[in-house]
Design an enzyme around this catalytic site. Sequence first.
Site, PDB file in Angstrom:
ATOM      1  N   ASP A  92      46.831  52.713  -3.424  1.00 42.31           N
ATOM      2  CA  ASP A  92      47.036  53.968  -2.709  1.00 42.31           C
ATOM      3  C   ASP A  92      46.314  53.872  -1.366  1.00 42.31           C
ATOM      4  O   ASP A  92      45.189  53.373  -1.268  1.00 42.31           O
ATOM      5  CB  ASP A  92      46.486  55.145  -3.516  1.00 42.31           C
ATOM      6  N   SER A 139      38.654  55.754  -3.986  1.00 46.21           N
ATOM      7  CA  SER A 139      38.993  56.004  -5.387  1.00 46.21           C
ATOM      8  C   SER A 139      37.808  55.596  -6.247  1.00 46.21           C
ATOM      9  O   SER A 139      36.697  56.088  -6.041  1.00 46.21           O
ATOM     10  CB  SER A 139      40.270  55.252  -5.766  1.00 46.21           C
ATOM     11  N   HIS A 168      40.285  60.147  -5.189  1.00 47.08           N
ATOM     12  CA  HIS A 168      41.003  60.441  -6.425  1.00 47.08           C
ATOM     13  C   HIS A 168      40.090  61.165  -7.405  1.00 47.08           C
ATOM     14  O   HIS A 168      38.951  60.748  -7.628  1.00 47.08           O
ATOM     15  CB  HIS A 168      41.521  59.156  -7.066  1.00 47.08           C
TER      16      HIS A 168
END
Length: 335
Positions: A135, A15, A42
């Site tokens: 995540d 991310s 992401h």
Amino acid sequence: MSSNQNPMVIVIGASAGGMAALKKLAAQFPKDFPAPIFIVTHMSADTTGEALVKVLNESSSLACVQAHDQQTFESGTIYLAPSDQHMLVAKGKIRITKGARENRSRPAIDPLFRSAAVAYGNGVIGVILTGYLDDGTSGMMAIKRCGGVCIAQDPEDAAYPDMPQSVIANVGADHCLPIAGMGALLSDLLRRELPERGEVPEDIMIEARIAERVLSDLPSVEALGDQVPYNCPDCGGVLWQIEEGDILRYRCHTGHAFTSSVLLTQQNERIEETLWVALRMFEERQNLLVTMSKNESKRATSSVSQRAKDSQVHIDRIRAMLKATDQDSYGEEAR
């Protein structure tokens, strides 16, 4: 894919800070790398991902392509999830879906990791890199439960340590190391002989099917956990609580999923949005009352002026709450 009887795949999640981390990792792969590599990082829905594809192609001896639905894959190629879509791995092919967001993200890391665990079991090597929040933790747990290997970037080596720290704390990494050592480790792991695959746990199967939109209904989520008195911040539906060891996660029946930390962040954002709306409405009310007081009789003016003063009390309180919210958000970002 691999000289082993069981094929092997590598799935990577990143991310914040991911572009630099992935560039550094991709540069370590040799031309004859014996497995396919799948990457979810992401990105916002209005980006294409082409910039990262270009960076990885320039830094790696392997070809990097943006994945598309029903694409067959091969060893020695890097497949990047497209923006605003989940990338899933099935037997010998890639699935690209417009499923519900997980942890506020699409593409999200958890769906990729779960799908790989279902399709390739103990032949999966999961890698979690730099990023905020958590995540990838649930997906990495699925990989571990199916016999795969968990690799986490050393948090001290990560630009944003939250994601690897969450995996280490909640899953337990088989290997925790700086990116500089990951290329050699992955090559070594791909040479190992794999035992016979075990059965995939039913709950992992259910969640993998939800991501494919094969299952997304009340019986599915009821099989995963218990309904709780919270609402999904994305669609407003009720949520079911799923317990995975010390991890709390939540799903609605349409497919949205959150860890407890992401759900709390979403709730905080909704509260702040509501406070801003309330502040605007109270200020508009106060302005109207002030205008009315200039055009009313003396007796009425006193009443209207008092109501305007009462509105100011509410305005001050809301501003104080917004100020506290800003300070809390700053502290969370600093963390």
